[in-house]
Design a protein around this motif. Structure first.
Motif, PDB file in Angstrom:
ATOM      1  N   GLU A   1       0.873  -1.216   0.102  1.00  0.00           N
ATOM      2  CA  GLU A   1       0.079   0.095  -0.025  1.00  0.00           C
ATOM      3  C   GLU A   1       0.904   1.237   0.003  1.00  0.00           C
ATOM      4  O   GLU A   1       0.503   2.159  -0.750  1.00  0.00           O
ATOM      5  N   GLU A   2       2.074   1.093   0.909  1.00  0.00           N
ATOM      6  CA  GLU A   2       2.967   2.507   0.850  1.00  0.00           C
ATOM      7  C   GLU A   2       3.316   2.766  -0.529  1.00  0.00           C
ATOM      8  O   GLU A   2       3.403   4.103  -1.049  1.00  0.00           O
ATOM      9  N   ALA A   3       3.623   1.771  -1.195  1.00  0.00           N
ATOM     10  CA  ALA A   3       4.436   1.771  -2.544  1.00  0.00           C
ATOM     11  C   ALA A   3       3.495   2.373  -3.631  1.00  0.00           C
ATOM     12  O   ALA A   3       3.825   3.309  -4.390  1.00  0.00           O
ATOM     13  N   LEU A   4       2.340   1.843  -3.375  1.00  0.00           N
ATOM     14  CA  LEU A   4       1.275   2.214  -4.511  1.00  0.00           C
ATOM     15  C   LEU A   4       0.864   3.481  -4.364  1.00  0.00           C
ATOM     16  O   LEU A   4       0.824   4.518  -5.243  1.00  0.00           O
TER      17      LEU A   4
ATOM     18  N   GLU B   1       6.938 -10.058 -14.043  1.00  0.00           N
ATOM     19  CA  GLU B   1       7.030 -10.680 -12.719  1.00  0.00           C
ATOM     20  C   GLU B   1       6.263 -11.879 -12.519  1.00  0.00           C
ATOM     21  O   GLU B   1       5.584 -12.548 -13.371  1.00  0.00           O
ATOM     22  N   GLU B   2       6.467 -12.609 -11.376  1.00  0.00           N
ATOM     23  CA  GLU B   2       5.918 -13.884 -11.181  1.00  0.00           C
ATOM     24  C   GLU B   2       4.397 -13.684 -10.923  1.00  0.00           C
ATOM     25  O   GLU B   2       3.829 -12.536 -10.592  1.00  0.00           O
ATOM     26  N   ARG B   3       3.773 -14.373 -11.304  1.00  0.00           N
ATOM     27  CA  ARG B   3       2.238 -14.448 -11.370  1.00  0.00           C
ATOM     28  C   ARG B   3       1.858 -14.031  -9.977  1.00  0.00           C
ATOM     29  O   ARG B   3       0.681 -13.116  -9.997  1.00  0.00           O
ATOM     30  N   GLU B   4       2.006 -14.507  -8.879  1.00  0.00           N
ATOM     31  CA  GLU B   4       1.678 -14.406  -7.681  1.00  0.00           C
ATOM     32  C   GLU B   4       1.891 -12.718  -7.475  1.00  0.00           C
ATOM     33  O   GLU B   4       0.912 -12.183  -6.724  1.00  0.00           O
ATOM     34  N   THR B   5       2.866 -12.060  -7.810  1.00  0.00           N
ATOM     35  CA  THR B   5       3.214 -10.944  -7.363  1.00  0.00           C
ATOM     36  C   THR B   5       2.374  -9.850  -8.308  1.00  0.00           C
ATOM     37  O   THR B   5       1.907  -9.009  -7.624  1.00  0.00           O
ATOM     38  N   LEU B   6       2.064 -10.146  -9.575  1.00  0.00           N
ATOM     39  CA  LEU B   6       1.083  -9.405 -10.323  1.00  0.00           C
ATOM     40  C   LEU B   6      -0.402  -9.598  -9.705  1.00  0.00           C
ATOM     41  O   LEU B   6      -0.911  -8.663  -9.720  1.00  0.00           O
ATOM     42  N   ALA B   7      -0.674 -10.765  -9.241  1.00  0.00           N
ATOM     43  CA  ALA B   7      -2.004 -11.059  -8.859  1.00  0.00           C
ATOM     44  C   ALA B   7      -2.023 -10.162  -7.298  1.00  0.00           C
ATOM     45  O   ALA B   7      -3.311  -9.515  -7.273  1.00  0.00           O
ATOM     46  N   ARG B   8      -1.309 -10.104  -6.551  1.00  0.00           N
ATOM     47  CA  ARG B   8      -1.123  -9.471  -5.458  1.00  0.00           C
ATOM     48  C   ARG B   8      -1.503  -8.104  -5.638  1.00  0.00           C
ATOM     49  O   ARG B   8      -2.084  -7.399  -4.916  1.00  0.00           O
ATOM     50  N   THR B   9      -0.483  -7.615  -6.438  1.00  0.00           N
ATOM     51  CA  THR B   9      -0.327  -5.912  -7.006  1.00  0.00           C
ATOM     52  C   THR B   9      -1.953  -5.638  -7.403  1.00  0.00           C
ATOM     53  O   THR B   9      -2.371  -4.586  -7.132  1.00  0.00           O
ATOM     54  N   MET B  10      -2.406  -6.401  -8.436  1.00  0.00           N
ATOM     55  CA  MET B  10      -3.688  -5.721  -8.951  1.00  0.00           C
ATOM     56  C   MET B  10      -4.909  -5.986  -7.899  1.00  0.00           C
ATOM     57  O   MET B  10      -5.945  -5.091  -7.757  1.00  0.00           O
ATOM     58  N   ALA B  11      -4.906  -7.036  -6.847  1.00  0.00           N
ATOM     59  CA  ALA B  11      -5.790  -7.026  -5.816  1.00  0.00           C
ATOM     60  C   ALA B  11      -5.500  -6.002  -4.884  1.00  0.00           C
ATOM     61  O   ALA B  11      -6.803  -5.473  -4.430  1.00  0.00           O
ATOM     62  N   LEU B  12      -4.421  -5.420  -4.779  1.00  0.00           N
ATOM     63  CA  LEU B  12      -4.270  -4.381  -3.887  1.00  0.00           C
ATOM     64  C   LEU B  12      -4.792  -3.035  -4.427  1.00  0.00           C
ATOM     65  O   LEU B  12      -5.467  -2.157  -3.984  1.00  0.00           O
ATOM     66  N   PHE B  13      -4.656  -2.978  -5.807  1.00  0.00           N
ATOM     67  CA  PHE B  13      -5.076  -1.800  -6.461  1.00  0.00           C
ATOM     68  C   PHE B  13      -6.496  -1.666  -6.337  1.00  0.00           C
ATOM     69  O   PHE B  13      -7.362  -0.727  -6.030  1.00  0.00           O
ATOM     70  N   ARG B  14      -7.212  -2.784  -6.518  1.00  0.00           N
ATOM     71  CA  ARG B  14      -8.807  -2.991  -6.436  1.00  0.00           C
ATOM     72  C   ARG B  14      -9.282  -2.585  -4.956  1.00  0.00           C
ATOM     73  O   ARG B  14     -10.284  -1.755  -4.921  1.00  0.00           O
ATOM     74  N   THR B  15      -8.464  -3.072  -4.303  1.00  0.00           N
ATOM     75  CA  THR B  15      -8.920  -2.809  -2.594  1.00  0.00           C
ATOM     76  C   THR B  15      -8.695  -1.345  -2.483  1.00  0.00           C
ATOM     77  O   THR B  15      -9.814  -0.684  -2.065  1.00  0.00           O
ATOM     78  N   LEU B  16      -7.549  -0.556  -2.882  1.00  0.00           N
ATOM     79  CA  LEU B  16      -7.335   0.714  -2.624  1.00  0.00           C
ATOM     80  C   LEU B  16      -8.550   1.479  -3.395  1.00  0.00           C
ATOM     81  O   LEU B  16      -9.007   2.483  -2.919  1.00  0.00           O
ATOM     82  N   ARG B  17      -8.559   0.938  -4.434  1.00  0.00           N
ATOM     83  CA  ARG B  17      -9.773   1.691  -5.370  1.00  0.00           C
ATOM     84  C   ARG B  17     -10.964   1.851  -4.638  1.00  0.00           C
ATOM     85  O   ARG B  17     -11.991   2.697  -4.647  1.00  0.00           O
ATOM     86  N   GLN B  18     -11.666   0.654  -4.222  1.00  0.00           N
ATOM     87  CA  GLN B  18     -12.867   0.481  -3.616  1.00  0.00           C
ATOM     88  C   GLN B  18     -13.002   1.221  -2.457  1.00  0.00           C
ATOM     89  O   GLN B  18     -13.954   1.874  -1.962  1.00  0.00           O
ATOM     90  N   ARG B  19     -11.857   1.633  -1.542  1.00  0.00           N
ATOM     91  CA  ARG B  19     -11.635   2.377  -0.381  1.00  0.00           C
ATOM     92  C   ARG B  19     -11.604   4.050  -0.699  1.00  0.00           C
ATOM     93  O   ARG B  19     -11.698   4.832  -0.132  1.00  0.00           O
ATOM     94  N   GLY B  20     -11.616   4.277  -2.028  1.00  0.00           N
ATOM     95  CA  GLY B  20     -11.668   5.739  -2.706  1.00  0.00           C
ATOM     96  C   GLY B  20     -10.503   6.361  -2.481  1.00  0.00           C
ATOM     97  O   GLY B  20     -10.352   7.474  -2.537  1.00  0.00           O
ATOM     98  N   ARG B  21      -9.289   5.550  -2.469  1.00  0.00           N
ATOM     99  CA  ARG B  21      -7.853   6.308  -2.314  1.00  0.00           C
ATOM    100  C   ARG B  21      -7.623   6.815  -3.694  1.00  0.00           C
ATOM    101  O   ARG B  21      -6.472   7.553  -3.501  1.00  0.00           O
ATOM    102  N   PHE B  22      -8.036   6.066  -4.816  1.00  0.00           N
ATOM    103  CA  PHE B  22      -7.721   6.639  -6.059  1.00  0.00           C
ATOM    104  C   PHE B  22      -8.816   6.058  -7.024  1.00  0.00           C
ATOM    105  O   PHE B  22      -9.217   5.244  -6.711  1.00  0.00           O
TER     106      PHE B  22
END
Length: 127
Positions: free
Chosen positions: A81-84, A106-127
């Protein structure tokens, strides 16, 4: 808050920018009127909380960067979250209001984790 920026040349991508004014509400362009065409159609200062004279300068909306791997010392695939948020704040500080994250190999797991974090932050209205 409604801010009226008078005596500017709004850039909207349609060509020449005649002298006019722009109303900004909640950080977004709300209204624009060209003085050169019809001064009577310009938003009235009474409708604004504050008025600023742009001195005839160009007024440009936020830029869009369609190829972003990171910014401000942060890498997109750090996956935190800090990086994004840090990456987005760094771009915003330089006038980029919209980014399209571009993943590197990147490894598939890294991509999936990063995209999931984007979705979560977007749902929280962070961007």
């Amino acid at each position: 808050m409604r801010l009226l920026v008078r005596n500017v040349r709004p850039v909207d991508g349609r060509g020449e920018s005649p002298l006019g004014c722009v109303a900004v509400e909640d950080g977004r362009f709300a209204d624009a009127a060209a003085f050169a065409a019809d001064p009577a159609k310009a938003p009235q200062p009474a409708a604004a909380t504050a008025t600023v004279d742009g001195g005839g300068a160009l007024l440009v909306p936020g830029f869009v960067d369609i190829h972003v791997h990171g910014g401000g010392g942060y890498d997109l695939c750090d996956g935190t979250e800090e990086a994004l948020l840090g990456m987005c704040e760094a771009h915003l500080a330089h006038g980029t209001t919209t980014i399209y994250p571009t993943f590197v190999s990147e490894e598939r797991e890294t991509l999936a984790r990063t995209m999931a974090l984007f979705r979560t932050l977007r749902q929280r209205g962070r961007f």
